[in-house]
Scaffold this motif. Structure first.
Motif, PDB file in Angstrom:
ATOM      1  N   LYS A 183       0.812  -1.219   0.000  1.00 54.63           N
ATOM      2  CA  LYS A 183       0.000   0.000   0.000  1.00 54.63           C
ATOM      3  C   LYS A 183       0.844   1.266   0.000  1.00 54.63           C
ATOM      4  N   ASP A 184       2.107   1.174   0.378  1.00 56.40           N
ATOM      5  CA  ASP A 184       2.979   2.334   0.345  1.00 56.40           C
ATOM      6  C   ASP A 184       3.232   2.808  -1.083  1.00 56.40           C
ATOM      7  N   GLN A 185       2.954   1.935  -2.055  1.00 53.14           N
ATOM      8  CA  GLN A 185       3.179   2.277  -3.451  1.00 53.14           C
ATOM      9  C   GLN A 185       1.922   2.832  -4.126  1.00 53.14           C
ATOM     10  N   TYR A 186       0.832   2.959  -3.367  1.00 53.27           N
ATOM     11  CA  TYR A 186      -0.422   3.437  -3.941  1.00 53.27           C
ATOM     12  C   TYR A 186      -0.305   4.862  -4.483  1.00 53.27           C
ATOM     13  N   PHE A 305     -12.828   8.909   5.665  1.00 56.93           N
ATOM     14  CA  PHE A 305     -14.036   9.741   5.615  1.00 56.93           C
ATOM     15  C   PHE A 305     -13.733  11.133   5.074  1.00 56.93           C
ATOM     16  N   LYS A 306     -12.694  11.776   5.591  1.00 55.66           N
ATOM     17  CA  LYS A 306     -12.400  13.149   5.174  1.00 55.66           C
ATOM     18  C   LYS A 306     -11.915  13.220   3.730  1.00 55.66           C
ATOM     19  N   TRP A 307     -11.009  12.312   3.354  1.00 51.10           N
ATOM     20  CA  TRP A 307     -10.561  12.311   1.970  1.00 51.10           C
ATOM     21  C   TRP A 307     -11.731  12.007   1.025  1.00 51.10           C
ATOM     22  N   SER A 308     -12.617  11.100   1.430  1.00 48.82           N
ATOM     23  CA  SER A 308     -13.768  10.740   0.602  1.00 48.82           C
ATOM     24  C   SER A 308     -14.732  11.899   0.446  1.00 48.82           C
ATOM     25  N   SER A 417      -7.322  10.416  -3.762  1.00 48.38           N
ATOM     26  CA  SER A 417      -7.541   9.009  -4.138  1.00 48.38           C
ATOM     27  C   SER A 417      -6.534   8.101  -3.450  1.00 48.38           C
ATOM     28  N   ALA A 418      -5.265   8.517  -3.462  1.00 48.55           N
ATOM     29  CA  ALA A 418      -4.234   7.727  -2.788  1.00 48.55           C
ATOM     30  C   ALA A 418      -4.459   7.717  -1.287  1.00 48.55           C
ATOM     31  N   PHE A 433     -14.717   3.441  -3.510  1.00 47.72           N
ATOM     32  CA  PHE A 433     -14.583   4.430  -4.580  1.00 47.72           C
ATOM     33  C   PHE A 433     -15.883   4.559  -5.372  1.00 47.72           C
ATOM     34  N   GLY A 434     -16.587   3.446  -5.538  1.00 52.52           N
ATOM     35  CA  GLY A 434     -17.873   3.499  -6.220  1.00 52.52           C
ATOM     36  C   GLY A 434     -18.892   4.303  -5.434  1.00 52.52           C
ATOM     37  N   PHE A 435     -18.909   4.135  -4.114  1.00 54.70           N
ATOM     38  CA  PHE A 435     -19.847   4.891  -3.290  1.00 54.70           C
ATOM     39  C   PHE A 435     -19.497   6.377  -3.306  1.00 54.70           C
ATOM     40  N   ASN A 436     -18.213   6.696  -3.245  1.00 51.55           N
ATOM     41  CA  ASN A 436     -17.797   8.099  -3.332  1.00 51.55           C
ATOM     42  C   ASN A 436     -18.274   8.730  -4.640  1.00 51.55           C
ATOM     43  N   LYS A 437     -18.142   7.970  -5.716  1.00 51.72           N
ATOM     44  CA  LYS A 437     -18.583   8.466  -7.013  1.00 51.72           C
ATOM     45  C   LYS A 437     -20.102   8.592  -7.057  1.00 51.72           C
ATOM     46  N   LEU A 438     -20.796   7.672  -6.385  1.00 45.56           N
ATOM     47  CA  LEU A 438     -22.253   7.728  -6.320  1.00 45.56           C
ATOM     48  C   LEU A 438     -22.712   9.023  -5.657  1.00 45.56           C
ATOM     49  N   ILE A 439     -22.091   9.380  -4.550  1.00 46.88           N
ATOM     50  CA  ILE A 439     -22.430  10.629  -3.867  1.00 46.88           C
ATOM     51  C   ILE A 439     -22.201  11.814  -4.796  1.00 46.88           C
TER      52      ILE A 439
END
Length: 490
Positions: A183-186, A305-308, A417-418, A433-439
Motif C-alpha cells: 500500500k505504500d506504493q499506492y 471519511f475526510k478524503w472521501s 484518491s491515494a 470508490f464506487g460509493f464516493n462516485k455515487l455521492i
C-alpha cells in the motif's frame, strides 16, 4: 517482489548445424533502466530453429502500472471530445445550445446513479476485468450512435452509454489497487496512472486541434477516430491479466490455511479451480452483511471519511464544469475574434496537470497531517477561478482560468484518491470508490434539476458557472472549519 515473463521468438535458419550443448550456457545480459533485466538465452531444437528466450524481471507494481497505463492512454484517445458540441450543432438537424443543455445532457446525470450503484456492487465480485472490458464496449456504442443524423432520442441514448463508460472507469483504478500488494506504493502508482491519462488526453487534444485548425478533416472524422480508440481499448482490455484471486465474496473454511496460501500467493496458483479447496461461497445475506461491515469499517476511519468527502464533493463540481465548459465557450466565441482552441486548451491543461501530479508523486510528505487546511485552500482556489471564468468575456482568459482549474483539481484528486486507498483493506476498493462516485453523481443530479434544466429556475450558462464558484467557495469554508476544529483538539 519481482515477476518474470518469458517471450520466445523462433527464427528458422536453414543449413545451420550445431549442437544444443554448444549453446546451452550462452547467456547475454542487457541492463535496461534500473529495474529491468533481460536475459537472452540462445537455444536450438532438432528442427534447426534458433530460440531467443527473453526473461524480463521487473517489480510487480511497476508491471501493473505499465499494463493499466497502456489501457488508460488508449481509453483517452477520443479526439471528438473537445469538439463534441460543435459536431452536434453542425448536424443537419441544427440542434441549438439550449436543446443540448436542457434536453440531451441532463439524461446522462439521471442514469449515472443507476450505473454507479450496479458497478460498485459487482466490480469486486467480477474481479474487475469484465467491467474493464465493458468500459471499452460502452465507449464504442456511445460514439457509434452519433454517426449519421441522430435524433434527440439517439443523442440521449448515446449519453446513456457515455455514462456507463464513465461509471466503469472505477474498474481500472480498483484493478490496479487489487494487483499491487504494498500500500505504500499506492500514491506513486496512482500518480503514474493519472499521468498516463493526462498523456493520452493531451496527445488526443493536440491531434484534434491540428486536424481541425488546418482543415485536414471534418468533425465526423474525429468521431471515427474516437470509435477506433474505443475498439483498441477493448482489444487491450481482453489481453490484460485477470485478478485471479479475491476473498471478497467468499468465506474461509480454515483461516490458518487460507492465510498461509495468500502469503504464498507468488508460488501458489490461487485461481478459480483450486479456490474451492480453501473457500466456500457466501450466501446473499452474508454478502450484504459483509458489504455493510466493510462500508462501516472504512467510513468510521477519519482519514478515509475526510478524503472521501473532499473527493465526492469536488468531483461533482469538476464534472459539471468539464461537462458544460464547451457551452460556455460557445457563448463567448461570437463576441471574440479568436479562433476556437478547444483541443489545444484541453491538451495544455492535461500536460500541466501531468507535470504537477508527477511532482506531487515524488513528494513523500505527510498529507494526512495537513489534510484539512490543504483541502480548504484548494477548494477556495477552485472557487475563485470559476468566479473569474463566469464573468470574463475574453475567450483567452476563459481558457487560462479553465486550465488552472483543471490542473489544481486533478492534482488534489490524485492525492485524495491515494489517501483513501491507503487506509482501505484489500478487495473493497470498488465498494468505497464506487460509493464516493455515487455521492458525487447524486449531487450532479441535484444541480441538474435545480440549475441546468429550465424547470425550477432559469439560469444561463454564465450564471451556472457563478453558482459552481460559490459551491467551491462554500466547500473551502467547510474544510477550513474542519481544520480549525482539528487544530483545537490538538
Amino acid at each position: 517482489m519481482s515477476t518474470r515473463y518469458v517471450v520466445a521468438v523462433t527464427v528458422d535458419i536453414p543449413n545451420f548445424e550445431f549442437s544444443v550443448c554448444q549453446f546451452h550456457n550462452i547467456l547475454l545480459t542487457f541492463e535496461l533502466w534500473s529495474t529491468c533485466r533481460f536475459n537472452i538465452i540462445l537455444r536450438t531444437n532438432l528442427s534447426k530453429s534458433l530460440y531467443f528466450i527473453i526473461k524480463l524481471s521487473m517489480e510487480s507494481w511497476k508491471k501493473v502500472c505499465i499494463i493499466v497505463s497502456v489501457y488508460v492512454v488508449l481509453r483517452e484517445f477520443r479526439p471528438i471530445d473537445p469538439f463534441i458540441i460543435k459536431y452536434i450543432t453542425s448536424l443537419p438537424e441544427k440542434y441549438t445550445i439550449k436543446t443540448i443543455r436542457e434536453e440531451v445532457y441532463p439524461m446522462s446525470s439521471y442514469v449515472s446513479v443507476l450505473f454507479i450503484v450496479i458497478l460498485f456492487l459487482i466490480t469486486d465480485y467480477l474481479q474487475y476485468k469484465p467491467i474493464i472490458i465493458l468500459n471499452g464496449l460502452s465507449g464504442i456504442m456511445s460514439y457509434s450512435l452519433l454517426l449519421g443524423s441522430p435524433t434527440i432520442f439517439v443523442l440521449k441514448s448515446s449519453q446513456i452509454f457515455l455514462m456507463l463508460f464513465r461509471a466503469a472507469e472505477v474498474a481500472h483504478y480498483t484493478y490496479m489497487f487489487a494487483k499491487i500488494e504494498n500500500k505504500d506504493q499506492y500514491q506513486i502508482a496512482t500518480c503514474i496512472i493519472k499521468i498516463s491519462i493526462m498523456i493520452g488526453k493531451s496527445s488526443c487534444g493536440i491531434i484534434a486541434q491540428v486536424l481541425i485548425s488546418y482543415n485536414i478533416v471534418r468533425y465526423v472524422c474525429l468521431l471515427y477516430l474516437s470509435i477506433l480508440g474505443m475498439i483498441l481499448t477493448t482489444i487491450w482490455s481482453l489481453i490484460m491479466p485477470p485478478v485471479k484471486f479475491s476473498l471478497y465474496f467468499y468465506k474461509e473454511k480454515d483461516s490458518t490455511i487460507i492465510q498461509t496460501k495468500i502469503n504464498e500467493s507468488t508460488n501458489v496458483n490461487l485461481d478459480k479451480k483450486n479456490i474451492k479447496n480453501y473457500l466456500i461461497k457466501m450466501k446473499f445475506s452474508e454478502v450484504i452483511q459483509k458489504l455493510w461491515d466493510d462500508f462501516n469499517v472504512a467510513y468510521t476511519d477519519a482519514n478515509v471519511f475526510k478524503w472521501s468527502v473532499w473527493w465526492s464533493l469536488s468531483f461533482s463540481g469538476y464534472v459539471l464544469v468539464s461537462h458544460y465548459i464547451q457551452l460556455h465557450w460557445e457563448e463567448i466565441e461570437p463576441h471574440s475574434e479568436q479562433s476556437p482552441l478547444n483541443g489545444a486548451v484541453e491538451s495544455l491543461a492535461t500536460l500541466l496537470s501531468a507535470a504537477t501530479i508527477y511532482a506531487i508523486g515524488r513528494v513523500n510528505g505527510d498529507w494526512d497531517k495537513y489534510r484539512d487546511i490543504i483541502m480548504a485552500i484548494v477548494a477556495m482556489g477552485l472557487g475563485v477561478m470559476l468566479y473569474f471564468l463566469s464573468l470574463t468575456k475574453s475567450l483567452t482568459k476563459s481558457y487560462v482560468y479553465y486550465i488552472i482549474f483543471c490542473c489544481t483539481y486533478q492534482t488534489m484528486a490524485t492525492i485524495s484518491s491515494a489517501g483513501v486507498a491507503k487506509f482501505l483493506k484489500r478487495n473493497c476498493y470498488a465498494l468505497i470508490f464506487g460509493f464516493n462516485k455515487l455521492i458525487g453523481y447524486i449531487l450532479i443530479i441535484i444541480f441538474t434539476i435545480i440549475i441546468v434544466e429550465d424547470k425550477l429556475f432559469s439560469f444561463d450558462i454564465r450564471q451556472q458557472f457563478l453558482i459552481y464558484s460559490v459551491y467551491f467557495m462554500f466547500l473551502g469554508c467547510f474544510f477550513l472549519l474542519m481544520a480549525f476544529m482539528s487544530f483545537r483538539r490538538l
